[in-house]
Design a protein around this motif. Structure first.
Motif, short mmCIF file in Angstrom:
data_model
loop_
_atom_site.label_atom_id
_atom_site.label_comp_id
_atom_site.label_asym_id
_atom_site.label_seq_id
_atom_site.Cartn_x
_atom_site.Cartn_y
_atom_site.Cartn_z
N ALA A 275 1.35 0.22 8.08
CA ALA A 275 2.73 -0.47 8.11
C ALA A 275 3.31 -0.49 6.83
CB ALA A 275 2.64 -1.69 8.53
N ASP A 276 2.69 -0.74 5.67
CA ASP A 276 3.33 -0.62 4.20
C ASP A 276 3.76 0.67 3.98
OD1 ASP A 276 2.65 -3.36 3.92
OD2 ASP A 276 1.26 -2.77 2.51
N GLU A 277 2.98 1.56 4.32
CA GLU A 277 3.32 3.25 3.97
C GLU A 277 4.59 3.57 4.76
OE1 GLU A 277 -1.07 4.68 2.41
OE2 GLU A 277 -0.35 4.89 4.58
N ALA A 278 4.84 2.98 5.96
CA ALA A 278 5.78 3.34 6.93
C ALA A 278 7.03 2.62 6.40
CB ALA A 278 5.66 2.99 8.39
N GLU A 279 6.95 1.54 5.74
CA GLU A 279 8.16 0.53 5.22
C GLU A 279 8.61 1.11 4.17
OE1 GLU A 279 8.54 -3.99 5.09
OE2 GLU A 279 6.75 -3.30 4.38
N ALA A 280 7.55 1.83 3.25
CA ALA A 280 8.12 2.36 2.00
C ALA A 280 8.94 3.75 2.22
CB ALA A 280 6.67 3.01 1.33
N ALA A 281 8.44 4.37 3.31
CA ALA A 281 9.26 5.41 3.67
C ALA A 281 10.71 5.09 4.18
CB ALA A 281 8.53 6.31 4.98
N ARG A 282 10.74 4.00 5.07
CA ARG A 282 11.96 3.52 5.39
C ARG A 282 12.75 3.09 4.28
NH1 ARG A 282 8.87 1.01 9.38
NH2 ARG A 282 9.08 -0.98 8.28
N LEU A 283 12.55 2.69 3.31
CA LEU A 283 13.03 2.24 2.01
C LEU A 283 13.41 3.31 0.98
CD1 LEU A 283 11.05 -1.01 1.33
CD2 LEU A 283 13.51 -1.06 2.17
N SER B 99 0.89 -1.34 -0.05
CA SER B 99 -0.10 -0.09 0.09
C SER B 99 0.75 1.07 -0.06
CB SER B 99 -0.98 0.17 1.26
OG SER B 99 -1.60 -1.10 1.46
N PHE B 100 0.32 2.16 -0.92
CA PHE B 100 0.88 3.52 -0.85
C PHE B 100 -0.11 4.54 -1.29
CE2 PHE B 100 3.37 7.07 -2.41
CZ PHE B 100 4.62 7.07 -1.84
N GLU B 101 -0.31 5.56 -0.56
CA GLU B 101 -1.66 6.38 -0.92
C GLU B 101 -0.62 7.89 -1.54
OE1 GLU B 101 -5.02 6.75 2.04
OE2 GLU B 101 -3.07 6.14 3.03
N LEU B 102 -0.93 8.27 -2.63
CA LEU B 102 -0.40 9.41 -3.18
C LEU B 102 -0.71 10.60 -2.27
CD1 LEU B 102 -0.72 8.98 -7.25
CD2 LEU B 102 1.18 8.41 -5.52
N ASP B 103 -2.07 10.51 -1.70
CA ASP B 103 -2.50 11.58 -0.90
C ASP B 103 -3.14 11.07 0.27
OD1 ASP B 103 -3.10 13.90 0.48
OD2 ASP B 103 -3.88 15.00 -1.34
N PRO B 104 -2.56 10.60 1.41
CA PRO B 104 -3.08 10.11 2.56
C PRO B 104 -3.95 11.06 3.29
CG PRO B 104 -0.81 10.34 2.95
CD PRO B 104 -0.85 10.86 1.60
#
Length: 239
Positions: A171-179, A42-47
């Motif tokens: 959690a997916d979105e936080a993971e994307a930020a870490r990567l 998951s990744f929201e362009l505008d959360p």
């Protein structure tokens, strides 16, 4: 041996739609494709968009990038031409955008059922190929999922519980930020290689080959004994 490919995407993103098709083209030609496991993240362009939000795409693009609506419409037609060249339907006029949070929650639910690809393809088709607006209408979302073969009561139960799979999305979105993912699509192979954007199929093919090669064992060859080869067999030494 398995290569895991994680793909961060958003239903709002046209390049995620194109990128999925290009990756699948590469995967189709990959000799070890049965050893590749794909998971969509998951990744929201505008959360920040509120639940139920829906608005027209072209004016939104014009405002966001500081261009005219005519230029924004031309951009949409350009993406449509890319899609057409790949055999994908793409509606260049009348599309909407909005919060995709509920869609991502449903995708996590579908993952548990082993049907994540089915739902994702249905959502992409509903957004980019079909005439009816997709966002901001729970009944439309239910219809898309049911038409894709999902149980209506189960779909409604997930959507009715705003906490269901919400932590998985975050959690997916936080993971994307870490990567370090600042946009989508974002492909991660075995947590060793990253591919950003809707790259040509050839780029994905190279990444798959590299990830697979890293799994192959390197043999330490101990030589010196008698052996047979293309030129024949070693003759035993005579006294």
């Amino acid at each position: 041996m398995t290569v895991e490919v994680e793909i961060w995407t958003d239903i709002n993103c046209p390049f995620c739609y194109l990128g999925k098709a290009r990756f699948e083209e590469a995967l189709e030609g990959f000799p070890h494709r049965d050893g590749v496991r794909v998971v969509h993240k998951s990744f929201e362009l505008d959360p920040t968009l509120p639940h139920g939000h829906s608005d027209a795409v072209v004016p939104h693009i014009a405002e966001k990038y500081g261009i005219s609506e005519a230029q924004a419409a031309a951009n949409e037609r350009g993406i449509g031409a890319q899609a057409e060249a790949m055999g994908l339907e793409y509606r260049t006029e009348g599309r909407d955008f909005g919060s995709s949070f509920d869609m991502h929650r449903l995708l996590h639910w579908a993952l548990e059922l082993g049907k994540q690809e089915t739902l994702l393809d249905a959502l992409y088709a509903a957004n980019f190929a079909e005439d009816a607006p997709l966002f901001g209408d729970t009944e439309r979302l239910v219809q898309v999922a049911v038409n894709a073969g999902f149980d209506e009561a189960s779909v409604r139960a997930v959507l009715a519980d705003s906490t269901a799979y919400a932590d998985a999305v975050r959690a997916d979105e936080a993971e994307a930020a870490r990567l370090g993912a600042r946009g989508v699509p974002f492909f991660v192979l075995d947590r060793k290689y990253g591919v950003s954007g809707a790259q040509p199929a050839e780029v994905f093919a190279q990444a798959l080959e590299q990830a697979w090669s890293d799994h192959a064992p390197e043999l330490e060859v101990i030589g010196g004994a008698d052996a047979c080869g293309p030129d024949g067999c070693a003759l035993p030494a005579r006294d």
